[in-house]
Design an enzyme around this catalytic site. Structure first.
Site, PDB file in Angstrom:
ATOM      1  CG  ASN A 127      -0.276   0.326   2.458  1.00  0.00           C
ATOM      2  OD1 ASN A 127       0.927  -0.201   2.792  1.00  0.00           O
ATOM      3  ND2 ASN A 127      -0.664   0.873   3.257  1.00  0.00           N
ATOM      4  CB  CYS A 170       2.292   4.314   4.269  1.00  0.00           C
ATOM      5  SG  CYS A 170       1.355   6.076   3.649  1.00  0.00           S
ATOM      6  CD  GLU A 198       0.789   1.209   6.361  1.00  0.00           C
ATOM      7  OE1 GLU A 198       1.935   1.647   5.770  1.00  0.00           O
ATOM      8  OE2 GLU A 198      -0.275   1.791   6.526  1.00  0.00           O
TER       9      GLU A 198
HETATM   10  P1  ADP Z   1      -4.830   7.730   9.241  1.00  0.00           P
HETATM   11  O1  ADP Z   1      -4.223   8.308  10.317  1.00  0.00           O
HETATM   12  O2  ADP Z   1      -5.578   8.713   8.312  1.00  0.00           O
HETATM   13  O3  ADP Z   1      -5.809   6.458   9.338  1.00  0.00           O
HETATM   14  P2  ADP Z   1      -2.340   6.599   7.960  1.00  0.00           P
HETATM   15  O4  ADP Z   1      -1.523   7.884   8.067  1.00  0.00           O
HETATM   16  O5  ADP Z   1      -2.064   5.668   9.043  1.00  0.00           O
HETATM   17  O6  ADP Z   1      -3.779   7.100   7.816  1.00  0.00           O
HETATM   18  O7  ADP Z   1      -2.202   6.007   6.845  1.00  0.00           O
HETATM   19  C1  ADP Z   1      -2.574   4.459   6.720  1.00  0.00           C
HETATM   20  C2  ADP Z   1      -2.904   4.163   5.197  1.00  0.00           C
HETATM   21  O8  ADP Z   1      -3.927   4.979   4.663  1.00  0.00           O
HETATM   22  C3  ADP Z   1      -1.641   4.548   4.345  1.00  0.00           C
HETATM   23  O9  ADP Z   1      -0.657   3.438   4.386  1.00  0.00           O
HETATM   24  C4  ADP Z   1      -2.449   4.458   2.919  1.00  0.00           C
HETATM   25  O10 ADP Z   1      -2.639   3.048   2.586  1.00  0.00           O
HETATM   26  C5  ADP Z   1      -3.825   5.070   3.277  1.00  0.00           C
HETATM   27  N1  ADP Z   1      -3.859   6.505   3.224  1.00  0.00           N
HETATM   28  C6  ADP Z   1      -2.953   7.482   3.763  1.00  0.00           C
HETATM   29  N2  ADP Z   1      -3.324   8.713   3.346  1.00  0.00           N
HETATM   30  C7  ADP Z   1      -4.036   8.611   2.235  1.00  0.00           C
HETATM   31  C8  ADP Z   1      -4.446   9.338   1.241  1.00  0.00           C
HETATM   32  N3  ADP Z   1      -4.508  10.869   1.452  1.00  0.00           N
HETATM   33  N4  ADP Z   1      -5.222   9.023   0.374  1.00  0.00           N
HETATM   34  C9  ADP Z   1      -5.537   7.635   0.305  1.00  0.00           C
HETATM   35  N5  ADP Z   1      -5.061   6.801   1.141  1.00  0.00           N
HETATM   36  C10 ADP Z   1      -4.285   7.288   2.232  1.00  0.00           C
END
Ligand code: ADP
Length: 611
Positions: free
Chosen positions: A300, A302, A304
């Site tokens: 995905n 990021c 992980e």
């Molecule tokens: P959150 O804190 O908003 O739940 P995270 O920063 O932990 O999200 O990111 C988790 C995952 O969410 C990322 O690895 C990615 O797959 C997805 N993600 C993060 N930001 C975005 C975005 N702007 N658009 C789409 N997917 C995203």
């Protein structure tokens, strides 16, 4: 079910602002029509309702909803953003991570482009491997033309993301991956040196173990054309080094490259811009829980979550800082309860979810992957008085993650007894001896365990949900102790409240000192006791090696992978980046991402210069 009196959520002002801006329901005029409390209840109720499908009574469902509500409103646990935004709403797409396949034909490329748009519209992030696409200038028989190659299609996906983002609330995020033995690998490695290009993608090179061995031994390796499965022959112009223009492979010769040269180029680009990262693809596949359904090709956005084609993961993170007692110990019992409740929450999310594609619905039900992770790790450490960059912190990281991973699996086993294991269990690495996956030496990859979920743990960045929970993000160190926040033309001091409390308790607090800390960006002032300076380290005080060691410690007890940025000071050299990349491989990480302070903002390495 309508809840009459909702206990107030324990939220900071910043958390309330973020929720109001991006998460709370709005009517067609753009007016907010939810409070944080009704939002959390909407989520709790929707996710708890799944219990009824497995025989729970209305009363039990209500109790479950109250427990979920408590976890989220008191900041013990938060699900990923799409769950908060979409649970109990018409769209109902609750997952953050997707991987979609791209085959070497136009139908597949544009089908998946459409699917990318649908997923972004629903708040999810997408990852792709471009490795199956034939290289640039390869033949296209149907049109007698030439192929434009992976990087040009990545650009198409990037533009589409740009267009979609203008409509939605959340900017679409992508991961683009290319194998190190793809003929276009040099173009891929350098494709983001122009920092205005392909901005909606993170990119990583899929690195094989064979490649790392070739780097170590300074050997050459073959570039393979995925269309033919054969070694690629250099075309008319030969293969040139993208930065120096030097001819690496003359026309008509088999494309073989020195692994070290390729690794150097990766390191040089990562030093300049933070990209590409590395994805250790063989390492990831060793822990693929369902190898009979396919291999991991991509992660995905990021990093992980290594995922199969049409695979999905819903994430949720536990706020570790909440489990430090006033006596400065860890409350393991409470942590166990929250791990069990959160595992159940995430398992329910799979059933409450509405996915944009049938293939995704099918696979999610067959393997029931979930991603329970942590945030607030740096908060936990400072509350325990342990510096992030210490052997003690690394040991504790192992202990904490091992506990969470084990308890989450115990909870998943309990769910399997109540609701059945995931349908592909028997053929998975968790299955009976007769069918389980084994290493080449014959040993089982994992012990037999009857689980409800093929994977349970991960560590997400928690970019937004850590703000909602009011904690430090993921397993990152503190970014700053105090800084100036500019909002609506006013300058406000934002200070870590634990730090303020400690300063007051120990009698060295003053407003002036806090302002000086924000002004200078560090706490190395005479009033701050040396022992406090040692514990309250921030990202920039911490040598890259400690960042990598911390990531590796969490990885040891995590099914999926870890999202982590390895921070470097501005003056770091390419060699230091190389050392971090090699260390990550040696310590068993599944990938690595680096960032050198200030590199992306003011440094654009252009073709022809060596930076
Ligand atoms: P959150 O804190 O908003 O739940 P995270 O920063 O932990 O999200 O990111 C988790 C995952 O969410 C990322 O690895 C990615 O797959 C997805 N993600 C993060 N930001 C975005 C975005 N702007 N658009 C789409 N997917 C995203």
């Amino acid at each position: 079910m309508m809840k009459q009196e909702l206990a107030p959520a324990n939220l900071t002002d910043i958390a309330r602002t973020v929720l109001k801006k991006r998460y709370l329901l709005k009517n067609e005029h753009g007016d907010v029509i939810e409070t944080p409390e009704t939002m959390f209840w909407r989520v709790a109720e929707t996710i708890a309702a799944v219990d009824a499908r497995y025989g729970a009574s209305a009363e039990q469902v209500e109790e479950r909803a109250e427990r979920f509500y408590h976890l989220m409103t008191q900041g013990y646990f938060e699900p990923n953003s799409p769950t908060l935004m979409n649970a109990g709403r018409p769209l109902g797409q609750l997952s953050a991570c997707f991987v979609l396949p791209i085959d070497d034909n136009l139908t597949s490329i544009y089908e998946t482009l459409k699917h990318q748009a649908l997923i972004h519209q629903s708040g999810g992030g997408t990852g792709f491997s471009f490795s199956r696409l034939r290289p640039r200038n390869d033949v296209v028989r149907s049109t007698m033309g030439v192929a434009s190659g992976p990087v040009s299609f990545m650009d198409v996906y990037n533009h589409s993301t740009e267009a979609i983002k203008q409509g939605g609330t959340r900017r679409g995020a992508n991961m683009g991956i290319l194998r190190c033995d793809h003929p276009d690998i040099l173009e891929f490695i350098t494709c983001k040196l122009d920092t205005t290009k392909i901005t909606n993608f993170n990119i990583s090179v899929a690195i094989t173990d064979a490649f790392m061995r070739a780097v170590e031994r300074d050997e050459e390796y073959d570039l393979i054309n995925p269309r033919t499965g054969l070694g690629q022959i250099a075309s008319r112009d030969g293969l040139k080094h993208p930065l120096t223009g030097e001819v690496l492979v003359p026309a008509g010769q088999p494309m073989r490259l020195r692994a070290r040269m390729v690794f150097d180029l990766i390191v040089q680009c990562a030093h300049a811009t933070g990209e590409p990262g590395l994805f250790f693809i063989d390492r990831a596949n060793e822990y693929n829980p369902v190898p009979h359904l396919g291999e991991y090709e991509a992660t995905n956005p990021c990093g992980e979550q290594p995922l199969l084609a049409y695979d999905v993961c819903n994430l949720g993170s536990i706020n570790l800082g909440k489990f430090v007692t006033d006596a400065g110990t860890i409350d393991w019992e409470s942590l166990r309860d929250v791990v069990h409740e959160s595992t159940r929450f995430l398992d329910n999310v799979i059933d409450a979810n509405h996915y944009p594609l049938e293939q995704i619905t099918q696979l999610s039900q067959r393997i029931r992957r979930i991603g329970l992770g942590v945030m607030g790790w740096a908060d936990m450490l400072v509350r325990l008085g342990i510096p992030y960059n210490s052997a003690q912190a690394i040991d504790l990281a192992r202990q904490v993650m091992r506990f969470i991973d084990e308890e989450s699996k115990v909870a998943s086993e309990q769910l399997a007894r109540e609701r059945g294991p995931f349908p592909e269990w028997e053929y998975s690495i968790w299955g009976p001896d007769a069918t389980c996956a084994r290493r080449p030496d014959g040993s089982r990859i994992r012990p037999q365990r009857l689980l409800r979920n093929c994977n349970v743990t991960t560590v997400a960045p928690t970019g937004t949900i850590s703000i909602i929970a009011g904690c430090s993000s993921g397993i990152e160190p503190l970014f700053a102790i105090a800084f100036w926040r500019y909002q609506a033309d006013t300058r406000m001091l934002d200070i870590n409240q634990d730090f303020v409390a400690q300063a007051k308790r120990e009698g060295w607090y003053s407003d002036e000192l806090m302002e000086r800390i924000a002004d200078t960006g560090h706490i190395h002032h005479p009033e701050v006791p040396a022992s406090v300076q040692r514990v309250w380290v921030t990202a920039h005080d911490i040598a890259p090696e400690w960042h990598v060691r911390m990531q590796a410690a969490f990885q040891e007890y995590t099914d999926s992978a870890i999202s982590k940025t390895i921070n470097f000071p501005h003056e770091a050299t390419p060699d230091q980046v190389r050392e971090a990349y090699e260390l990550a491989f040696r310590l068993g990480c599944k990938g690595i991402t680096v960032y050198r302070d200030g590199s992306r903002a003011n440094q654009v390495l252009s073709t022809g210069s060596t930076g």
